[in-house]
Motif scaffolding. Structure first.
Motif, short mmCIF file in Angstrom:
data_model
loop_
_atom_site.label_atom_id
_atom_site.label_comp_id
_atom_site.label_asym_id
_atom_site.label_seq_id
_atom_site.Cartn_x
_atom_site.Cartn_y
_atom_site.Cartn_z
N ILE A 231 0.85 -1.19 0.00
CA ILE A 231 0.00 0.00 0.00
C ILE A 231 0.89 1.25 0.00
CG2 ILE A 231 -1.90 1.16 1.20
CD1 ILE A 231 -2.66 -1.72 0.59
N PHE A 232 0.75 2.10 -1.01
CA PHE A 232 1.59 3.30 -1.12
C PHE A 232 0.79 4.55 -0.76
CE2 PHE A 232 5.64 1.91 -2.76
CZ PHE A 232 5.36 0.59 -3.07
N TYR A 242 -0.66 6.37 9.30
CA TYR A 242 -1.01 5.76 10.57
C TYR A 242 -2.47 5.28 10.58
CZ TYR A 242 -2.50 5.43 15.39
OH TYR A 242 -3.07 5.00 16.56
N GLY A 243 -3.37 6.12 10.08
CA GLY A 243 -4.79 5.75 10.09
C GLY A 243 -5.05 4.52 9.24
N ILE A 244 -4.45 4.48 8.06
CA ILE A 244 -4.65 3.34 7.17
C ILE A 244 -4.04 2.08 7.80
CG2 ILE A 244 -4.01 2.39 4.90
CD1 ILE A 244 -4.18 5.36 3.86
N ARG A 262 1.97 -4.54 3.61
CA ARG A 262 3.04 -3.57 3.84
C ARG A 262 2.54 -2.17 3.49
NH1 ARG A 262 8.45 -6.20 3.36
NH2 ARG A 262 7.93 -8.38 3.10
N VAL A 263 2.82 -1.23 4.37
CA VAL A 263 2.39 0.15 4.12
C VAL A 263 3.62 1.03 3.90
CG1 VAL A 263 0.88 2.01 4.87
CG2 VAL A 263 0.43 -0.32 5.65
N TYR A 264 3.72 1.62 2.71
CA TYR A 264 4.88 2.41 2.29
C TYR A 264 4.56 3.90 2.39
CZ TYR A 264 6.35 -1.95 -0.02
OH TYR A 264 6.71 -3.24 -0.29
N SER A 314 4.51 -2.77 9.82
CA SER A 314 3.98 -3.46 8.64
C SER A 314 5.10 -3.83 7.66
CB SER A 314 2.94 -2.57 7.94
OG SER A 314 3.58 -1.49 7.29
N ALA A 315 6.35 -3.65 8.08
CA ALA A 315 7.51 -3.94 7.22
C ALA A 315 7.45 -3.12 5.92
CB ALA A 315 7.62 -5.43 6.90
N GLY A 316 6.98 -1.89 6.04
CA GLY A 316 6.95 -0.99 4.88
C GLY A 316 8.28 -0.29 4.69
#
Ligand SMILES: *Cc1c(COP(=O)(O)O)cnc(C)c1O
Ligand SMILES: [Zn+2]
Length: 407
Positions: A231-232, A242-244, A262-264, A314-316
């Motif tokens: 997720i970018f 943070y919210g996502i 993973r959130v990037y 999330s290991a982003g």
């Protein structure tokens, strides 16, 4: 028994629901809304009768708020997930421009202003480069509250006009007094529907609205596919990421998702606190000096530790993007029929960099959050090309010229 309350993310103290800013107990922790359902791993909360539309379909996972007209809603959320076609394999575009005031800030303000009403507040203040202020003005109007927006000196005129259209008061304030002025207003009882001093501490209710982006993505991709997604997010102060992240994390706690996608974080190369934190392997996010960037909405010297926590958990990865990357991505999105805020194009720019350099190395879907429409933004010079003028004296000649132009 209470189903939701406010607590400190650092010391764990449960605090009064009207607490806003840093934790009153430990003085530096960020406050967040906690839920009995998460503590009890009670997934039946997802079966709560789904009232309303958009983000309020997820009422069981949003703070409990009471008051006249609550929830304050303009049918925000339920935005489309569009295929990105040849941008990259398995790339998706979450188009937040479809929200009522054309940005994802509507999700934030719908919950934040609902909380303002529940807390009996009558005056709202917000500091904004544009989208945030427009959304705060619209939802304050909907709730019947007064609203002042401290605008950025570079805020495009169309944003200032939109704020005025909703009956709010836009005021340009020198950057060096903005934070102290906010603090004074908050001390005088104004409701900060914004990030404020000590920067960047956010409104804990507003960020809950961003969770619904995660819920919708899981619904749209299916939970197996969503669990392996990349997720970018274009990140400024960090509430966005943070919210996502919090939305995905809660679905993991409830047992709906097997793992966190993973959130990037995508940040302008000249204003990238998370990139700096990543380079130093730091626990805290450093304050950085910032350069100009076309992506005004995410040009910040400080990003909150909450976003850093979400990225690491999330290991982003934090991805820096140049203005050239951003403008190229904006032009490609234009070629797919999408007009975006330059900050939104940063998510696509970051995803393309990460796919190209192997940071994304499996075939999980890549989801770019297009946080706002480009409708209120003057586009960077040179894009889109200005219209051509056909110097023709006959339809025949005009026909040939037009065919030549369109290739
Ligand atoms: C506010 C905003 C962001 C970033 O949100 P933060 O919570 O500051 O990280 C991204 N894109 C657009 C269009 C915005 O308006
Ligand atoms: Zn605390």
């Amino acid at each position: 028994m209470m189903s939701s309350w406010l607590q400190c993310s650092t010391c764990g103290e449960q605090v009064a629901i009207e607490s806003l800013g840093a934790c009153p107990a430990c003085r530096h922790g960020i406050l967040e809304v906690a839920y009995a359902a998460m503590r009890d791993k009670d997934a039946t909360v997802l079966d709560t009768p789904r009232q309303g539309s958009g983000i309020w379909r997820w009422q069981g996972l949003l703070p409990v708020l009471d008051g006249a007209r609550v929830p304050i809603s303009l049918a925000e959320g339920d935005t489309p997930l569009l295929p990105g076609y040849d941008l990259a394999p398995n790339l998706w575009l979450k188009y937040e421009g479809k929200n009522p005031t054309h940005s994802f800030k509507d999700r934030f303000q719908s919950v934040a202003i609902s909380a303002a009403v529940a807390l009996g507040k009558t005056r709202v203040v917000c500091a904004s480069t544009g989208n945030h202020g427009v959304a705060a003005a619209a939802y304050s109007a909907r709730a019947g509250l007064q609203c002042a927006v401290l605008t950025h000196e570079e805020a495009p005129a169309a944003h200032v006009e939109a704020i005025r259209q909703f009956g709010a008061t836009p005021v340009a304030v020198p950057a060096d007094v903005r934070n102290d002025l906010l603090r004074k207003l908050v001390d005088a009882g104004w409701y900060p529907s914004t990030t404020f001093w000590p920067m960047p501490v956010s409104n804990p209710y507003g960020v809950e609205g961003y969770k619904t982006i995660a819920f919708e993505i899981v619904e749209q991709l299916g939970k197996e596919v969503a669990a392996v997604a990349h997720i970018f997010v274009p990140v400024g102060g960090g509430d966005s990421l943070y919210g996502i992240y919090k939305g995905f994390h809660e679905l993991v706690l409830l047992g709906v998702l097997e793992r966190l996608p993973r959130v990037y974080a995508c940040q302008p190369a000249g204003a990238a606190p998370l990139v700096a934190a990543q380079a130093r392997g730091a626990d805290d996010v450093p304050h950085v000096e910032i350069d100009r960037s076309v992506a005004l909405s995410i040009r910040e010297a400080d990003t909150g530790g909450h976003a850093w926590r979400g990225l690491r958990d999330s290991a982003g990865v934090a991805v820096p993007v140049t203005d050239a990357d951003i403008m190229d991505a904006a032009a490609r999105l234009g070629g797919l029929g999408l007009s975006v805020d330059p900050a939104s194009a940063a998510s696509v720019a970051g995803a393309l960099v990460a796919v190209r350099n192997g940071t994304v190395h499996d075939d999980g879907p890549v989801v770019c959050i297009l946080t706002a429409s480009g409708a209120r933004w003057p586009q960077p010079q040179g894009w889109p090309p200005s219209g051509a003028r056909l110097a023709a004296t006959s339809a025949d000649q005009a026909y040939r010229a037009l065919v030549a132009l369109t290739g």
